[in-house]
Design an enzyme around this catalytic site. Structure first.
Site, mmCIF file in Angstrom:
data_model
loop_
_atom_site.group_PDB
_atom_site.id
_atom_site.type_symbol
_atom_site.label_atom_id
_atom_site.label_comp_id
_atom_site.label_asym_id
_atom_site.label_seq_id
_atom_site.Cartn_x
_atom_site.Cartn_y
_atom_site.Cartn_z
ATOM 1 N N ALA A 199 -3.639 7.804 -4.943
ATOM 2 C CA ALA A 199 -2.279 7.293 -5.094
ATOM 3 C C ALA A 199 -2.413 5.807 -5.436
ATOM 4 C CB ALA A 199 -1.495 7.501 -3.804
ATOM 5 N N GLY A 228 0.835 -1.207 0.000
ATOM 6 C CA GLY A 228 0.000 0.000 0.000
ATOM 7 C C GLY A 228 0.860 1.244 0.000
ATOM 8 N N ASN A 229 0.284 2.383 0.304
ATOM 9 C CA ASN A 229 1.068 3.610 0.445
ATOM 10 C C ASN A 229 0.423 4.498 1.508
ATOM 11 O OD1 ASN A 229 -0.827 5.544 -0.879
ATOM 12 N ND2 ASN A 229 -0.490 4.150 -2.608
ATOM 13 N N TYR A 230 1.010 5.664 1.746
ATOM 14 C CA TYR A 230 0.615 6.480 2.907
ATOM 15 C C TYR A 230 -0.552 7.423 2.635
ATOM 16 C CZ TYR A 230 5.042 4.905 4.831
ATOM 17 O OH TYR A 230 6.065 4.138 5.309
#
Ligand code: PMT
Length: 404
Positions: free
Chosen positions: A278, A210-212
């Site tokens: 994102a 995943g990402n932030y």
């Protein structure tokens, strides 16, 4: 000019020293043509007299549940229906806390809870009270409830300390109210797709890539578009933000592929799309159905395959829709953003740089440069993400107007 002619404003005043500015704010509303009903808390009356406020508004000030002389019940429900906009200025930490938790122990809060109209809040308090986690938590709750926060300014406070907590100046609050009414209808009849948040690419039932991204930027854009009257489809990856605006249809997804399917479906009927998600560029080639066991392997190699590029796919079939993308860059920001805009068939790209400490993932602020394919470019200072959303929607509306 009578920019607020015929508008009904409920002006809520709570008990802080900034209440002295409320008389001037009331005067500005009246001069701009609004009809104003003041609702003041019992403590508010310690800072400014109802006589001043009723002389300026031309209406008796409402404060108690029952009128002192006649015993008549003041209907907060009627007031809530009457108002086109409720502005609470100043809003103390106590009032903000009560609003966030529905503590209906005075007329201001019962009116707020009954209000069918949008609500704006201009907080005013000492810097430590403003910074306290409880106040910030309550502010976030109000934002999630759809309340527009007019952020306090920094400067010398009543305590003689210097910092953030000063109520925004009346002229600026008036400007925000004027903007609210002028933009309210500006996207009525338009359908806008917004993507937000991260995507999660599953490795096995307990792990993912995943990402932030928190979704804050995309949700602010969706809220702003909905407040301007657009019907918004918000396709979001996993985030912890809630939405309550009836103009927003929310579609929750997990992976890039799911986001693509939902975005493509909504794109059919929309006039514009703003892609702030994102999206993971890669996903594991295989998703394991059972949890990968540490004991079974010495190490683990994951083969990743490319995810579809949602923006580029929409860009290929955008017709006369306006397509807005984001570029999150760490180096050669400007050149990379322009190349991305061209490669993905975008009309506009919003560049934010991870090198800027006030921009990017999970912050409340962002600092963006908007680059358009008609050659126009605007670099904005760092602002709250809600205000960045205003700038992006203004740019979109400008492009829509010039394509007409
Ligand atoms: O959610 P927040 O915590 O508030 O943070 C906001 C943000 C930093 C996520 C946001 O401001 C932002 O920059 N979003 C885009 C992040 C990104 O993935 O940028 P990119 O440069 O990799 O992608 C360029 C554009 O293509 C983006 O519009 C992206 O949505 C889109 N894209 C990317 C990859 C992919 N497979 N499909 C896409 O559609």
């Amino acid at each position: 000019m009578q920019t607020l002619k015929g508008k009904h404003i409920v002006l809520g005043i709570s008990g802080g020293i900034a209440a002295y500015k409320s008389a001037y704010l009331l005067r500005l509303f009246i001069k701009a043509g609004a009809e104003v009903q003041v609702v003041i808390t019992p403590n508010g009356k310690e800072f400014i007299t109802p006589a001043t406020l009723s002389a300026l508004s031309g209406k008796p000030v409402v404060s108690e549940f029952f009128a002192a002389n006649t015993g008549e019940w003041h209907s907060h429900v009627d007031l809530g229906l009457w108002s086109d906009l409720m502005v609470i200025a100043p809003a103390t930490a106590s009032t903000i806390g009560k609003m966030a938790n529905g503590v209906a122990d005075n007329m201001l809060i019962t009116t707020y809870l009954s209000a069918k109209s949008p609500v704006m809040v201009a907080p005013a308090m000492d810097l430590d009270m403003w910074a306290h986690p409880s106040t910030q938590r309550n502010i976030r709750t109000l934002e999630q409830d759809g309340v527009e926060i007019i952020q306090p300014g920094s400067g010398e406070l009543a305590s003689h300390l210097t910092g953030k907590g000063r109520m925004e100046e009346p002229e600026e609050i008036l400007r925000r109210v004027e903007c609210f009414f002028s933009r309210r209808e500006s996207l009525r009849g338009k359908r806008i797709l917004v993507t937000a948040g991260p995507t999660y690419e599953d490795i096995d039932p307990v792990r993912f890539i995943g990402n932030y991204s928190s979704g804050k930027m995309g949700f602010a854009i969706a809220e702003e578009a909905a407040q301007r009257g657009a019907l918004v489809t918000l396709v979001t990856g996993p985030v912890s933000i809630e939405t309550s605006n009836p103009n927003i249809e929310r579609v929750d997804v997990r992976s890039a592929r799911q986001m693509m399917e939902a975005a493509e479906k909504a794109f059919e009927d929309c006039d514009a799309a703003i892609l702030s998600a994102a999206v993971a560029d890669y996903t594991p080639e295989f998703r394991h159905d059972t949890k990968l066991k540490r004991e079974n392997t010495d190490g683990l190699e994951l083969r990743l395959v490319k995810n579809p590029d949602i923006a580029a796919g929409l860009g290929e079939r955008k017709g006369d829709r306006i397509l807005v993308g984001f570029a999150l860059e760490t180096d050669h920001e400007h050149d990379n953003a322009i190349a991305k805009m061209r490669r993905k068939g975008l009309d506009m790209i919003v560049l934010n740089s991870l090198r800027n400490p006030l921009a990017g993932f999970n912050k409340d602020t962002n600092q963006v440069t908007v680059i358009r394919n008609d050659g126009k470019e605007t670099e904005y200072p760092a602002k709250e993400k809600k205000e960045v959303a205003v700038d992006i929607l203004d740019q979109l509306e400008d492009m829509m107007a010039s394509e007409r």
